[in-house]
Write an enzyme that holds these catalytic residues in place. Sequence first.
Site, mmCIF file in Angstrom:
data_model
loop_
_atom_site.group_PDB
_atom_site.id
_atom_site.type_symbol
_atom_site.label_atom_id
_atom_site.label_comp_id
_atom_site.label_asym_id
_atom_site.label_seq_id
_atom_site.Cartn_x
_atom_site.Cartn_y
_atom_site.Cartn_z
ATOM 1 N N LYS A 1 0.838 -1.215 0.000
ATOM 2 C CA LYS A 1 0.000 0.000 0.000
ATOM 3 C C LYS A 1 0.872 1.264 0.000
ATOM 4 O O LYS A 1 0.653 2.188 -0.766
ATOM 5 C CB LYS A 1 -0.930 0.029 1.238
ATOM 6 C CG LYS A 1 -1.825 -1.191 1.370
ATOM 7 C CD LYS A 1 -2.720 -1.102 2.585
ATOM 8 C CE LYS A 1 -1.998 -1.134 3.925
ATOM 9 N NZ LYS A 1 -1.310 -2.402 4.219
ATOM 10 N N ARG B 1 -9.775 0.822 8.435
ATOM 11 C CA ARG B 1 -9.238 -0.477 8.828
ATOM 12 C C ARG B 1 -10.255 -1.287 9.620
ATOM 13 O O ARG B 1 -9.984 -2.417 9.995
ATOM 14 C CB ARG B 1 -8.061 -0.223 9.724
ATOM 15 C CG ARG B 1 -6.967 -1.203 9.513
ATOM 16 C CD ARG B 1 -5.757 -0.433 9.360
ATOM 17 N NE ARG B 1 -4.586 -1.096 9.740
ATOM 18 C CZ ARG B 1 -3.424 -0.665 9.299
ATOM 19 N NH1 ARG B 1 -3.354 0.382 8.510
ATOM 20 N NH2 ARG B 1 -2.349 -1.267 9.657
ATOM 21 N N ARG C 1 11.729 -5.617 4.847
ATOM 22 C CA ARG C 1 11.525 -4.173 4.608
ATOM 23 C C ARG C 1 12.543 -3.318 5.352
ATOM 24 O O ARG C 1 12.860 -3.560 6.505
ATOM 25 C CB ARG C 1 10.119 -3.769 5.048
ATOM 26 C CG ARG C 1 9.927 -2.248 4.965
ATOM 27 C CD ARG C 1 8.504 -1.821 5.072
ATOM 28 N NE ARG C 1 7.848 -2.376 6.229
ATOM 29 C CZ ARG C 1 6.535 -2.342 6.403
ATOM 30 N NH1 ARG C 1 5.758 -1.817 5.482
ATOM 31 N NH2 ARG C 1 6.008 -2.858 7.484
ATOM 32 N N ARG D 1 11.360 -1.138 10.783
ATOM 33 C CA ARG D 1 10.263 -0.649 11.620
ATOM 34 C C ARG D 1 10.127 -1.475 12.892
ATOM 35 O O ARG D 1 10.316 -2.682 12.872
ATOM 36 C CB ARG D 1 8.956 -0.691 10.814
ATOM 37 C CG ARG D 1 8.542 0.683 10.339
ATOM 38 C CD ARG D 1 7.421 0.661 9.360
ATOM 39 N NE ARG D 1 6.231 -0.033 9.818
ATOM 40 C CZ ARG D 1 5.095 -0.079 9.131
ATOM 41 N NH1 ARG D 1 4.994 0.539 7.975
ATOM 42 N NH2 ARG D 1 4.063 -0.748 9.600
ATOM 43 N N ARG E 1 -0.332 -8.365 13.775
ATOM 44 C CA ARG E 1 -0.858 -7.490 12.715
ATOM 45 C C ARG E 1 -1.632 -8.303 11.675
ATOM 46 O O ARG E 1 -2.687 -7.875 11.218
ATOM 47 C CB ARG E 1 0.298 -6.742 12.028
ATOM 48 C CG ARG E 1 0.854 -5.626 12.904
ATOM 49 C CD ARG E 1 2.235 -5.217 12.463
ATOM 50 N NE ARG E 1 2.269 -4.607 11.162
ATOM 51 C CZ ARG E 1 3.362 -4.553 10.398
ATOM 52 N NH1 ARG E 1 4.503 -5.072 10.817
ATOM 53 N NH2 ARG E 1 3.312 -3.972 9.228
HETATM 54 P P1 AP5 Z 1 4.878 -1.588 1.835
HETATM 55 O O1 AP5 Z 1 4.535 -0.744 0.646
HETATM 56 O O2 AP5 Z 1 5.633 -0.965 2.957
HETATM 57 O O3 AP5 Z 1 3.557 -2.330 2.369
HETATM 58 P P2 AP5 Z 1 2.309 -1.775 3.177
HETATM 59 O O4 AP5 Z 1 1.101 -2.458 2.611
HETATM 60 O O5 AP5 Z 1 2.296 -0.289 3.184
HETATM 61 O O6 AP5 Z 1 2.630 -2.389 4.585
HETATM 62 P P3 AP5 Z 1 2.580 -1.769 6.056
HETATM 63 O O7 AP5 Z 1 3.297 -2.742 6.928
HETATM 64 O O8 AP5 Z 1 3.042 -0.345 6.070
HETATM 65 O O9 AP5 Z 1 1.083 -1.818 6.340
HETATM 66 P P4 AP5 Z 1 0.456 -1.807 7.701
HETATM 67 O O10 AP5 Z 1 -0.950 -1.659 7.259
HETATM 68 O O11 AP5 Z 1 0.721 -2.959 8.586
HETATM 69 O O12 AP5 Z 1 1.165 -0.584 8.470
HETATM 70 P P5 AP5 Z 1 0.697 0.899 8.789
HETATM 71 O O13 AP5 Z 1 1.881 1.747 8.759
HETATM 72 O O14 AP5 Z 1 -0.492 1.285 7.978
HETATM 73 O O15 AP5 Z 1 5.675 -2.858 1.277
HETATM 74 C C1 AP5 Z 1 6.171 -3.856 2.153
HETATM 75 C C2 AP5 Z 1 7.510 -4.380 1.612
HETATM 76 O O16 AP5 Z 1 7.302 -5.050 0.374
HETATM 77 C C3 AP5 Z 1 8.541 -3.272 1.323
HETATM 78 O O17 AP5 Z 1 9.801 -3.715 1.712
HETATM 79 C C4 AP5 Z 1 8.459 -3.065 -0.200
HETATM 80 O O18 AP5 Z 1 9.711 -2.658 -0.714
HETATM 81 C C5 AP5 Z 1 8.069 -4.460 -0.677
HETATM 82 N N1 AP5 Z 1 7.203 -4.423 -1.857
HETATM 83 C C6 AP5 Z 1 6.144 -3.586 -2.090
HETATM 84 N N2 AP5 Z 1 5.549 -3.871 -3.272
HETATM 85 C C7 AP5 Z 1 6.260 -4.927 -3.810
HETATM 86 C C8 AP5 Z 1 6.109 -5.683 -5.012
HETATM 87 N N3 AP5 Z 1 5.120 -5.434 -5.903
HETATM 88 N N4 AP5 Z 1 6.975 -6.705 -5.223
HETATM 89 C C9 AP5 Z 1 7.963 -6.982 -4.316
HETATM 90 N N5 AP5 Z 1 8.157 -6.293 -3.160
HETATM 91 C C10 AP5 Z 1 7.297 -5.277 -2.903
HETATM 92 O O19 AP5 Z 1 0.165 0.743 10.299
HETATM 93 C C11 AP5 Z 1 1.051 0.510 11.376
HETATM 94 C C12 AP5 Z 1 0.280 0.489 12.689
HETATM 95 O O20 AP5 Z 1 -0.372 1.761 12.904
HETATM 96 C C13 AP5 Z 1 -0.885 -0.525 12.758
HETATM 97 O O21 AP5 Z 1 -0.440 -1.812 13.131
HETATM 98 C C14 AP5 Z 1 -1.767 0.127 13.846
HETATM 99 O O22 AP5 Z 1 -1.240 -0.063 15.145
HETATM 100 C C15 AP5 Z 1 -1.660 1.615 13.513
HETATM 101 N N6 AP5 Z 1 -2.689 2.036 12.548
HETATM 102 C C16 AP5 Z 1 -2.465 2.524 11.295
HETATM 103 N N7 AP5 Z 1 -3.623 2.812 10.689
HETATM 104 C C17 AP5 Z 1 -4.606 2.496 11.562
HETATM 105 C C18 AP5 Z 1 -6.020 2.544 11.485
HETATM 106 N N8 AP5 Z 1 -6.651 2.989 10.378
HETATM 107 N N9 AP5 Z 1 -6.725 2.134 12.563
HETATM 108 C C19 AP5 Z 1 -6.110 1.705 13.691
HETATM 109 N N10 AP5 Z 1 -4.769 1.610 13.824
HETATM 110 C C20 AP5 Z 1 -4.025 2.004 12.753
#
Ligand code: AP5
Length: 232
Positions: free
Chosen positions: A24, A99, A142, A175, A186
């Site tokens: 994402k 979410r 990552r 991270r 997660r």
């Molecule tokens: P990346 O693009 O970083 O993936 P992502 O989907 O953004 O993963 P996240 O871990 O950031 O999502 P998340 O939802 O767990 O975390 P968030 O920060 O939102 O890609 C991942 C890896 O794959 C990278 O190394 C990249 O290089 C590689 N990659 C990407 N595309 C590729 C491809 N096509 N081919 C090969 N490799 C590829 O949330 C963190 C925390 O915040 C949550 O756990 C929660 O505690 C809190 N939080 C955030 N939002 C909310 C909400 N709405 N409600 C409640 N709590 C929330």
Amino acid sequence: MNAPTPVERIVGPVIFLGAPGAGKGTQAKRIAERYGIPQISTGDILREHVSRGTALGRQAKEIMDRGELVSDKIVCDMVESRLSQADCDRGFILDGFPRTVEQAKWLDGVLAAKTFGGKHLPPIVIDFEVGYNQLLKRLTGRRTCPDCGKIFNVYSQPPRVPDTCDSCGAKLITRKDDTDEAIAVRLKSYEQQTKPLADYYRQQGRLRVVSGEQEADAVTKEVISAIEERSA
Ligand code: AP5
């Protein structure tokens, strides 16, 4: 090389769904740059609060480190204040929000009251599908730039110089929630609380499923075509 000039069209609201590690953030950065609209990542906003040591950050830190979801109230308040900024006028990408079904219902109400270029536009909802083993590999591999936010992966998207950001030269970090324990929590909270959102948006006729297992460029192409189909 200079960044290309953004395509100045009305994009409207775009929602990126998908498991942790589905890509994402990677895709949101590319689409935000292409159209000159903001990437609104609730995870990034929360991490910024944690690093600045704000009251909200202190409240969220342990929950995030464990891999659990922060309360709907905290996150919806954060999104409300971000969406009121002028740079959201042509559209925005919500990365990691909503979410929970409660967050999605709240967002429906907010979007019903918002216009883009004088028109009400429903969200384009893109669900990135990636298998479990691939998610694990992506999360454990990552590395992120703490200064400019660029995302790398030691297996699939390595930096040119190990542990160093290609764009700004900062030392890359892992991270805090990319530990085995937090990843397990997660993925579980995704299955239980976030996956039902696919049905929620499918019933509204808004869901577009994209295979996130393809090369990142192929994924971007599909996202652009979903966005441009609407604004054609
Ligand atoms: P990346 O693009 O970083 O993936 P992502 O989907 O953004 O993963 P996240 O871990 O950031 O999502 P998340 O939802 O767990 O975390 P968030 O920060 O939102 O890609 C991942 C890896 O794959 C990278 O190394 C990249 O290089 C590689 N990659 C990407 N595309 C590729 C491809 N096509 N081919 C090969 N490799 C590829 O949330 C963190 C925390 O915040 C949550 O756990 C929660 O505690 C809190 N939080 C955030 N939002 C909310 C909400 N709405 N409600 C409640 N709590 C929330």
